[in-house]
Design a protein around this motif. Structure first.
Motif, short mmCIF file in Angstrom:
data_model
loop_
_atom_site.label_atom_id
_atom_site.label_comp_id
_atom_site.label_asym_id
_atom_site.label_seq_id
_atom_site.Cartn_x
_atom_site.Cartn_y
_atom_site.Cartn_z
N LYS A 1 0.87 -1.16 0.05
CA LYS A 1 0.12 -0.04 0.04
C LYS A 1 0.75 1.15 -0.01
O LYS A 1 0.49 2.11 -0.64
CB LYS A 1 -0.84 0.03 0.95
N ASN A 2 2.01 1.28 0.46
CA ASN A 2 2.85 2.35 0.81
C ASN A 2 3.28 2.72 -0.60
O ASN A 2 3.83 3.87 -1.02
CB ASN A 2 4.00 1.87 1.58
N LEU A 3 3.42 1.62 -1.79
CA LEU A 3 3.86 2.06 -3.20
C LEU A 3 2.60 2.74 -3.93
O LEU A 3 2.68 2.76 -4.95
CB LEU A 3 4.39 0.92 -3.69
N GLY A 4 1.57 2.77 -3.50
CA GLY A 4 0.40 3.26 -3.93
C GLY A 4 -0.63 2.18 -4.66
O GLY A 4 -1.43 2.41 -5.39
N ALA A 5 -0.31 0.95 -4.12
CA ALA A 5 -1.04 -0.26 -4.60
C ALA A 5 -2.54 -0.01 -4.20
O ALA A 5 -3.03 0.53 -3.17
CB ALA A 5 -0.53 -1.51 -4.10
N PRO A 6 -3.53 -0.64 -5.01
CA PRO A 6 -4.99 -0.51 -4.60
C PRO A 6 -5.21 -1.00 -3.19
O PRO A 6 -4.50 -2.18 -3.02
CB PRO A 6 -5.62 -1.41 -5.79
N ASN B 1 1.98 -4.28 -9.27
CA ASN B 1 3.38 -4.15 -9.32
C ASN B 1 3.65 -2.71 -9.91
O ASN B 1 3.09 -2.25 -10.55
CB ASN B 1 3.90 -5.22 -10.59
N VAL B 2 4.82 -2.12 -9.36
CA VAL B 2 5.14 -1.15 -9.55
C VAL B 2 6.47 -1.20 -10.45
O VAL B 2 7.35 -1.81 -10.56
CB VAL B 2 5.58 -0.03 -8.47
N ASP B 3 7.08 0.18 -11.09
CA ASP B 3 8.16 0.03 -12.13
C ASP B 3 9.43 0.55 -11.17
O ASP B 3 9.08 0.83 -10.02
CB ASP B 3 8.09 1.14 -13.18
N ASP B 4 10.52 0.34 -11.68
CA ASP B 4 11.69 0.44 -10.78
C ASP B 4 11.90 1.70 -10.10
O ASP B 4 12.53 1.78 -9.18
CB ASP B 4 13.04 -0.07 -11.86
N GLU B 5 11.42 2.88 -11.13
CA GLU B 5 11.55 4.11 -10.48
C GLU B 5 10.70 4.42 -9.13
O GLU B 5 11.28 5.13 -8.30
CB GLU B 5 11.09 4.84 -11.58
N VAL B 6 9.82 3.89 -9.09
CA VAL B 6 8.76 4.01 -7.94
C VAL B 6 9.21 3.19 -6.70
O VAL B 6 9.57 3.51 -5.55
CB VAL B 6 7.35 3.60 -8.07
N ILE C 1 8.71 -7.02 -3.49
CA ILE C 1 9.82 -7.40 -2.88
C ILE C 1 10.74 -8.16 -3.68
O ILE C 1 12.28 -7.67 -3.54
CB ILE C 1 9.58 -8.43 -1.81
N GLU C 2 10.66 -9.01 -4.36
CA GLU C 2 11.72 -9.53 -5.30
C GLU C 2 12.31 -8.67 -6.24
O GLU C 2 13.62 -8.74 -6.55
CB GLU C 2 10.99 -10.57 -6.17
N ALA C 3 11.53 -7.69 -6.68
CA ALA C 3 12.08 -6.64 -7.59
C ALA C 3 13.11 -5.79 -6.95
O ALA C 3 13.89 -5.41 -7.50
CB ALA C 3 11.04 -5.86 -8.14
N SER C 4 12.93 -5.64 -5.71
CA SER C 4 13.71 -4.59 -5.10
C SER C 4 14.98 -5.33 -4.49
O SER C 4 15.88 -4.87 -4.69
CB SER C 4 12.82 -4.19 -3.56
N PHE C 5 14.77 -6.63 -4.35
CA PHE C 5 16.07 -7.37 -4.16
C PHE C 5 17.04 -7.44 -5.37
O PHE C 5 18.15 -7.00 -5.38
CB PHE C 5 16.05 -8.95 -3.62
N LYS C 6 16.65 -7.33 -6.56
CA LYS C 6 17.30 -7.34 -7.89
C LYS C 6 17.69 -5.96 -7.95
O LYS C 6 18.72 -5.74 -8.43
CB LYS C 6 16.14 -7.75 -9.24
N LEU C 7 16.91 -4.79 -7.60
CA LEU C 7 17.17 -3.64 -7.78
C LEU C 7 18.65 -3.29 -7.05
O LEU C 7 19.26 -2.66 -7.41
CB LEU C 7 16.05 -2.57 -7.59
N HIS C 8 18.50 -3.88 -5.76
CA HIS C 8 19.64 -3.57 -4.75
C HIS C 8 20.64 -4.74 -4.74
O HIS C 8 21.53 -4.66 -3.98
CB HIS C 8 18.90 -3.43 -3.47
#
Length: 272
Positions: free
Chosen positions: A24-29, A82-87, A114-121
């Motif tokens: 929800k903190n990412l703006g998810a419905p 799901n949000v893009d990497d910039e968000v 969560i998985e995308a954040s692990f990839k991003l970092h």
């Protein structure tokens, strides 16, 4: 209490359990928005559909029966949750989750943030959706267990009333894995509303497993983070040996970020 949790994290002995509040903190419905969308898809006025007095589980069951599958609903959820990497890059909460160093993360969220954040970092991880993935676990790779399924597989998603009734038996492979993991590690819940009976049942099941064992005094502590203090929940959860930690903040996202910052190991604070 917080020092005890920090020490357990340093010992790699804490499982993180992540709920919808984190997405929800990412703006998810919200669930209310999901219900409105289901109503529109089925030709109902969203206000009328949501005011039926049924839970979102029952309404999702109705949707599946009317549409023949949850496929169209899953597609909408996938697109909007799901949000893009910039968000994601701007989410301190997600960065902190990757930096703190939890060896295992369970999530009831269907999205891949969560998985995308692990990839991003650039953090090593393995996504676990079903029993086949368990054989791919590697030392040094954070396990991200999609406890209620993943958008990549409609059959894995636990969303309708029937799905939940079947999972309440707690005898699916991921349930067996959770029982095994929970017996030896501390569990920290974040992003959950404690009005969610599924999570309350899970907390009770973990407590009951230890009570039946006859060795409850050896049980690692369990913690629930709440954005604001709730003395009623503290008393009720205490009977199941669950400790409540809270930040007295009017904004849930800021409260969670502040809490996770306090858990960050000193070495990670220097690196960031």
């Amino acid at each position: 209490m917080l020092d005890e949790l920090i020490q357990s994290i340093a010992s790699k002995n804490v499982i993180l359990f992540v709920g919808a509040g984190v997405s929800k903190n990412l703006g998810a419905p919200t669930w209310a928005e999901l219900i409105d969308h289901m109503g529109r898809e089925l030709g109902y006025d969203p206000q009328v559909f949501g005011a039926r007095g049924a839970s979102y589980l029952t309404l999702a069951e109705f949707y599946r029966l009317e549409k023949g599958s949850i496929g169209p609903l899953r597609s909408w959820m996938d697109k909007n949750w799901n949000v893009d990497d910039e968000v994601l890059r701007k989410s301190e909460v997600h960065r902190l989750i990757t930096e703190i160093g939890f060896p295992i993360i369970y999530t009831t969220n269907y999205d891949s943030n969560i998985e995308a954040s692990f990839k991003l970092h650039k953090k090593e991880h393995i996504k676990i959706v079903d029993v086949r993935d368990i054989s791919r676990i590697e030392d040094g790779h954070t396990q991200i267990v999609k406890f209620h399924g993943d958008f990549e597989n409609d059959d894995s998603i636990v969303l309708t009333e029937t799905d939940y009734f079947e999972r309440l038996t707690f005898d699916y492979p991921l349930d067996v894995k959770l029982r095994s993991d929970a017996l030896g590690k501390t569990i920290l819940f974040i992003g959950y509303s404690l009005t969610d009976m599924n999570i309350r049942l899970l907390l009770h099941k973990i407590w009951k497993t230890w009570q039946i064992s006859g060795h409850a005094k050896y049980r690692p502590s369990s913690y629930v983070f709440l954005p604001t203090p709730d003395p009623i929940q503290e008393v009720v959860l205490r009977q199941w040996d669950v400790k409540v930690i809270s930040e007295d903040s009017p904004e849930p996202g800021q409260a969670l970020e502040a809490f996770l910052n306090r858990l960050l190991p000193p070495s990670a604070k220097v690196a960031s």
